[in-house]
Design a protein around this motif. Structure first.
Motif, PDB file in Angstrom:
ATOM      1  N   GLU A 228      51.970  37.454  43.316  1.00 49.09           N
ATOM      2  CA  GLU A 228      50.636  37.773  42.798  1.00 49.09           C
ATOM      3  C   GLU A 228      49.654  36.670  43.148  1.00 49.09           C
ATOM      4  O   GLU A 228      48.847  36.256  42.306  1.00 49.09           O
ATOM      5  CB  GLU A 228      50.685  37.970  41.281  1.00 49.09           C
ATOM      6  N   THR A 229      49.708  36.240  44.377  1.00 52.78           N
ATOM      7  CA  THR A 229      48.907  35.071  44.760  1.00 52.78           C
ATOM      8  C   THR A 229      47.438  35.129  44.337  1.00 52.78           C
ATOM      9  O   THR A 229      46.937  34.183  43.732  1.00 52.78           O
ATOM     10  CB  THR A 229      49.019  34.818  46.269  1.00 52.78           C
ATOM     11  N   PRO A 230      46.727  36.226  44.616  1.00 52.36           N
ATOM     12  CA  PRO A 230      45.302  36.184  44.271  1.00 52.36           C
ATOM     13  C   PRO A 230      45.053  36.052  42.774  1.00 52.36           C
ATOM     14  O   PRO A 230      44.224  35.242  42.351  1.00 52.36           O
ATOM     15  CB  PRO A 230      44.782  37.533  44.792  1.00 52.36           C
ATOM     16  N   ARG A 231      45.779  36.828  41.980  1.00 53.20           N
ATOM     17  CA  ARG A 231      45.569  36.743  40.528  1.00 53.20           C
ATOM     18  C   ARG A 231      46.007  35.393  39.992  1.00 53.20           C
ATOM     19  O   ARG A 231      45.362  34.815  39.118  1.00 53.20           O
ATOM     20  CB  ARG A 231      46.341  37.855  39.807  1.00 53.20           C
ATOM     21  N   TRP A 232      47.123  34.878  40.530  1.00 51.88           N
ATOM     22  CA  TRP A 232      47.604  33.579  40.107  1.00 51.88           C
ATOM     23  C   TRP A 232      46.587  32.495  40.465  1.00 51.88           C
ATOM     24  O   TRP A 232      46.263  31.634  39.654  1.00 51.88           O
ATOM     25  CB  TRP A 232      48.956  33.292  40.770  1.00 51.88           C
ATOM     26  N   GLY A 233      46.059  32.574  41.678  1.00 51.20           N
ATOM     27  CA  GLY A 233      45.090  31.572  42.109  1.00 51.20           C
ATOM     28  C   GLY A 233      43.833  31.572  41.258  1.00 51.20           C
ATOM     29  O   GLY A 233      43.246  30.528  40.985  1.00 51.20           O
ATOM     30  N   MET A 234      43.449  32.763  40.829  1.00 50.31           N
ATOM     31  CA  MET A 234      42.232  32.874  40.029  1.00 50.31           C
ATOM     32  C   MET A 234      42.324  32.127  38.708  1.00 50.31           C
ATOM     33  O   MET A 234      41.311  31.740  38.132  1.00 50.31           O
ATOM     34  CB  MET A 234      41.923  34.344  39.748  1.00 50.31           C
ATOM     35  N   LEU A 235      43.541  31.966  38.221  1.00 45.70           N
ATOM     36  CA  LEU A 235      43.732  31.240  36.957  1.00 45.70           C
ATOM     37  C   LEU A 235      43.143  29.836  37.020  1.00 45.70           C
ATOM     38  O   LEU A 235      42.789  29.253  35.998  1.00 45.70           O
ATOM     39  CB  LEU A 235      45.231  31.120  36.624  1.00 45.70           C
ATOM     40  N   PHE A 236      43.039  29.306  38.230  1.00 47.38           N
ATOM     41  CA  PHE A 236      42.607  27.915  38.355  1.00 47.38           C
ATOM     42  C   PHE A 236      41.276  27.769  39.064  1.00 47.38           C
ATOM     43  O   PHE A 236      40.780  26.676  39.261  1.00 47.38           O
ATOM     44  CB  PHE A 236      43.690  27.107  39.065  1.00 47.38           C
ATOM     45  N   GLU A 237      40.685  28.882  39.443  1.00 47.47           N
ATOM     46  CA  GLU A 237      39.405  28.818  40.140  1.00 47.47           C
ATOM     47  C   GLU A 237      38.226  28.887  39.181  1.00 47.47           C
ATOM     48  O   GLU A 237      37.157  28.363  39.470  1.00 47.47           O
ATOM     49  CB  GLU A 237      39.299  29.946  41.170  1.00 47.47           C
ATOM     50  N   TYR A 238      38.432  29.549  38.094  1.00 45.69           N
ATOM     51  CA  TYR A 238      37.380  29.624  37.099  1.00 45.69           C
ATOM     52  C   TYR A 238      37.251  28.245  36.457  1.00 45.69           C
ATOM     53  O   TYR A 238      38.148  27.776  35.777  1.00 45.69           O
ATOM     54  CB  TYR A 238      37.698  30.670  36.045  1.00 45.69           C
TER      55      TYR A 238
END
Lengths: 201, 201
Positions: free
Chosen positions: A102-112
């Motif tokens: 789930e790379t995109p969703r996982w990555g979003m956890l830290f982009e916000y």
DNA sequence: ACCAGATATTGAACAATGTTCAATTTAGTG
DNA sequence: CACTAAATTGAACATTGTTCAATATCTGGT
């Protein structure tokens, strides 16, 4: 025009979150836009703002669901209380798998990114805390003699480290990592960390 | 209209990078825009596209300079070859300080996401590799008996871990970290890691 | 000094973005 | 059926990245 009674407020809410997740899975955060989410669920932009404060609010709620899912995946590997390195590696493997799948969703956890002093909302912090639960449990089982607040701290240190390896590996920021897989790197970390914590095995 | 001979291509290039860095420092990545950069250096949008392929190109080059700066800061703490935990903690402290001082530029290093198969350009990968240099040196000095490729791998694992802790701490993703400072968490990591690697002290 | 070719610079144009809000449509109530 | 309250729309606005014809400036040759 969408009928007023087609969906309740809450249904629209859920539909929008699901649509947003789909968009993110397909094309990352940059593929997400208010109009796209709205049209996917058969409404127009304005309606979204009846249910979300703004796009950041929507993203934060998607992240909340992602945290829940991650927690499930970790909890799933914790069925039997084995304790020891093996169980921690099971958890680590689950985390790596989640990040890779789930790379995109996982990555979003830290982009916000949160403002200087502005804090994340309480409900979000709670979900964050829950993610560390399984790690804390496994670590406590591994180090029964260790005081619980030390285990608490150690679980944060260890998991932040696992995360760091995952992150830099997936984002390709670890030049010349010598062909090691993410898993091998994490194993090196867990091994050393446990020895350092005074683990017998 | 800016005179044609006011600045060379290369000068415009440098001016733009500096202006971009200033904007980022002031308001994060979201404060960056082509028009703002252009107007800060006394030109208009179009001119930027003579010097950069697009905004991503500009960002990548800013990141390149950030990596250089980071490398300098690390190298600066490496003046004397002490070796041992102390030197590694010096490096870690320098990294933490950099992340805390130059938070927006540091954060940008990990926000620019590369496509699935698309790789980062060679010059960028080289700069990335350089950052690990000081860590590798210090670790080798600490573990003289250790084979150099094992040290190479270990330095990646250790530094990715230090980074992970920094990241989650600064972005406030470590709920209930028990009042530990970033530095204390990193110290716990380094301690355990070194013991695990068979370090005597 | 002047012209011509080359190049730097501009700014208008386009599609897309987040967000707001008056106008319109729908549902429920008396 | 009429009236009120709420849901839904879609146009509007400012801003974004990017392109490119038009214009301004420089350079070299005569």
């Amino acid at each position: 025009m969408a009928r007023r009674s087609d969906h309740s407020r809450d249904e629209i809410h859920q539909l929008a979150l699901a649509a947003a997740e789909a968009l993110i899975d397909e094309g990352g955060l940059q593929a997400l836009s208010a109009r796209k989410v709205a049209s996917r669920i058969g409404y127009t932009v304005g309606t979204l703002y009846m249910v979300f404060k703004n796009l950041d609010d929507l993203i934060l709620q998607v992240n909340g669901r992602t945290l829940d899912l991650l927690h499930q995946r970790l909890q799933g590997r914790l069925s039997e209380r084995i304790g020891g390195k093996d169980e921690l590696m099971q958890l680590a493997a689950a985390y790596i798998e989640f990040a890779q799948t789930e790379t995109p969703r996982w990555g979003m956890l830290f982009e916000y990114i949160v403002d200087d002093d502005g804090e994340l909302p309480g409900w979000y912090q709670e979900k964050l805390g829950r993610v560390f639960g399984p790690v804390e449990q496994a670590l406590q089982a591994t180090l029964p003699a260790c005081a619980s607040d030390k285990v608490r701290q150690a679980s944060r240190v260890l998991w932040a480290s696992v995360h760091g390896i995952c992150m830099l590996k997936i984002r390709q920021r670890l030049n010349l990592a010598g062909g090691q897989t993410t898993r091998q790197m994490v194993e090196m970390l867990v091994d050393n960390f446990l020895v350092g914590m005074g683990c017998k095995e």
